[in-house]
Design a protein around this motif. Structure first.
Motif, mmCIF file in Angstrom:
data_model
loop_
_atom_site.group_PDB
_atom_site.id
_atom_site.type_symbol
_atom_site.label_atom_id
_atom_site.label_comp_id
_atom_site.label_asym_id
_atom_site.label_seq_id
_atom_site.Cartn_x
_atom_site.Cartn_y
_atom_site.Cartn_z
ATOM 1 N N TYR A 14 92.125 46.798 33.845
ATOM 2 C CA TYR A 14 90.904 46.867 34.631
ATOM 3 C C TYR A 14 90.395 48.301 34.585
ATOM 4 O O TYR A 14 90.597 49.088 35.514
ATOM 5 N N THR A 73 87.980 48.332 22.105
ATOM 6 C CA THR A 73 88.624 47.214 22.796
ATOM 7 C C THR A 73 90.081 47.159 22.377
ATOM 8 O O THR A 73 90.461 47.681 21.330
ATOM 9 N N THR A 84 87.188 43.766 27.691
ATOM 10 C CA THR A 84 86.640 44.976 28.285
ATOM 11 C C THR A 84 86.520 46.054 27.217
ATOM 12 O O THR A 84 87.253 46.061 26.228
ATOM 13 N N THR A 85 85.580 46.947 27.401
ATOM 14 C CA THR A 85 85.378 48.043 26.457
ATOM 15 C C THR A 85 85.583 49.380 27.166
ATOM 16 O O THR A 85 85.492 49.469 28.395
#
Length: 527
Positions: A14, A73, A84-85
């Motif tokens: 995250y 990524t 997510t990047t």
């Protein structure tokens, strides 16, 4: 040493918001500049906390390396979830990689160098294009190039028993010696059946063994003796010990120290002016060398380790110099250069041998016509990678000063590969399973591995996944479940737990390495 090389902290699942970039500088050269004329470069900026500075010179390559690395990524994407990047700077912070140097090769010429972060974090000294890193096992590719040169100039036989060429030491007797011999070809392609996959190096102040002591595994050597444990020629068995036999042979046949021989016969002719096999590194080059860091971000005590196993792990170099070496191989394959290897010897280097490797290189694809050659490297506090295509003359070299650099390298390769059409770097899609807390808790504990080195694998629970720590190799690496006993990391490292006939957890296999469960079964889970 290279068996536990991946780390992914929980926050990578995250990512936090964007932060200021570490020092980033981009150096670009004209894509058609003459190879031996060198690179006409301009250092445009080194920003130590204020973001990115980049610019080109002349008709610079249309590929924007820095821009391409703004949306990294992970190597693994979860089925049904949007990946997510993160920026390069964010990933470096996540993986605790202080510095990285990246160089690009197009049409046989180095066209761009991107340097980010610090070679010495405590002193806030930036990485520059001239900063040296330890290349780890990439040393093997350069050493084998030196071997192939000596094979041609001295008439050495790649397929003769190596004991007929060695003077100061002999490969110990083994059960297959009447049928299959240890040869230079097999040593160079990791199919000789020899032992000792990697070396730990020697910390500052520690006694350093001679080459013969390393081969015999006697004090003060910290590695096992080099012996034959698999039938020579039977298949692939990675062996830094085998490359150390090559080092001894080159010294025997040339009557020169290995570092001096490679300097005059390979490094200097290839234009690798910022490279050396000397261990320890001479003071003239040490001033701009990157210091090594562990996966937890702490500096390796005493600084760079010393590697008397120079051929296997002793090369100090830059990303740009590695590409100069790769370009020489590419040009020799086209019949356009013989500075370090003749076209015939270059062809031998990238010809697939029994076991799948070339001579000194890993080859791709695994089957069919070879289109690229490469090698990775992992020393204490350093990770690096060299990749080069054959027909197009393209390539990339990435060097980092962290044990967790492998993860960053994988994401960089994944981001750059589509522009050049390189295959094999596409994201891997894995299916994530859902396990309850009891299913995860039964796996928690400490596991012991004795091979290739003594290690303790610590397994803890963190919410809906596991965290693995292996001192000096993994630091709270997140592993997600795909079944009750099988897990994977975002770097596509596999983890499988083993049970006995009563379904009790008795061990694990991490990236092919077996570890047995230790007692007591400590529960140190994270809520």
């Amino acid at each position: 040493m290279a068996c536990f090389e991946t780390r992914l902290r929980r926050q990578a699942l995250y990512p936090a918001g964007r932060g200021g970039a570490a020092g980033i500088a981009r150096v670009v050269a004209h894509p058609r500049v003459g190879y031996w004329q060198g690179l006409r470069v301009m250092l445009l900026a080194v920003c130590l906390s204020s973001g990115l500075a980049s610019a080109g010179e002349g008709d610079a390559s249309q590929f924007n390396l820095a821009g391409q690395l703004e949306r990294l990524t992970t190597r693994v994407h979860i089925a049904g979830e949007e990946p997510t990047t993160a920026t390069l700077a964010e990933r470096m912070a996540t993986y605790r990689v202080p510095g990285v140097s990246i160089a690009l090769l197009e049409d046989g010429a180095v066209v761009e160098t991107l340097v980010v972060g610090h070679r010495d974090r405590a002193q806030r000294l930036p990485v520059t294009p001239e900063t040296l890193f330890q290349a780890g096992s990439i040393s093997k590719a350069v050493a084998v190039a030196g071997l192939l040169q000596q094979v041609e100039t001295r008439g050495l036989d790649l397929d003769a028993p190596v004991n007929t060429l060695l003077e100061r030491w002999q490969v110990p007797a083994h059960e297959w010696q009447q049928q299959e011999a240890v040869t230079l070809r097999r040593l160079a392609s990791h199919s000789a059946g020899t032992t000792v996959p990697g070396f730990q190096g020697y910390a500052a102040g520690a006694a350093v063994p001679s080459l013969l002591q390393v081969l015999e595994g006697v004090a003060p050597a910290n590695s096992a003796p080099v012996v034959v444990e698999q039938q020579p020629g039977q298949g692939y068995r990675y062996s830094g010990g085998g490359t150390t036999i090559i080092q001894l042979l080159l010294e025997d046949v040339s009557d020169e120290p290995f570092a001096a021989l490679l300097q005059s016969q390979v490094l200097a002719p290839a234009g690798m002016s910022r490279s050396s096999f000397e261990q320890p590194l001479p003071g003239s080059l040490l001033a701009n060398a990157a210091l090594p860091y562990r996966a937890d971000g702490k500096a390796v005590p005493g600084g760079p380790h010393i590697y008397p196993e120079q051929a296997a792990a002793g090369l100090w170099t830059t990303a740009t110099d590695l590409l100069r070496f790769a370009a020489e191989i590419q040009q020799a394959l086209k019949g356009e250069s013989d500075r370090i290897l003749s076209p015939r010897m270059a062809a031998a280097a990238v010809a697939r041998q029994p076991g799948g490797l070339g001579l000194g290189f890993f080859l791709a694809p695994a089957q069919g016509t070879v289109t690229s050659f490469s090698h990775g490297g992992a020393n204490a506090g350093y990770r690096a990678h060299l990749f080069a295509s054959i027909a197009e003359g393209d390539g990339i070299a990435i060097m980092t000063n962290s044990d967790s650099g492998r993860q960053l390298i994988g994401e960089i390769m994944q981001a750059v590969a589509p522009h050049f059409g390189w295959q094999g770097f596409e994201p891997v899609v894995r299916v994530r399973a859902s396990l309850d807390s009891a299913q995860l808790e039964r796996l928690v504990g400490d596991y012991h591995s004795s091979r290739p080195v003594e290690s303790t694998v610590q397994v803890r629970r963190s919410g809906d996944h596991l965290l693995l720590t292996v001192p000096d190799f993994l630091q709270e690496a997140a592993f997600l479940p795909e079944s009750a006993l099988s897990f994977f990391s975002f770097e596509n490292i596999s983890l499988t737990f083993e049970t006995d006939e009563t379904d009790r957890i008795i061990g694990l296999v991490l990236a092919g390495i077996h570890a047995e469960r230790m007692a007591p079964e400590a529960n140190r889970s994270v809520p």
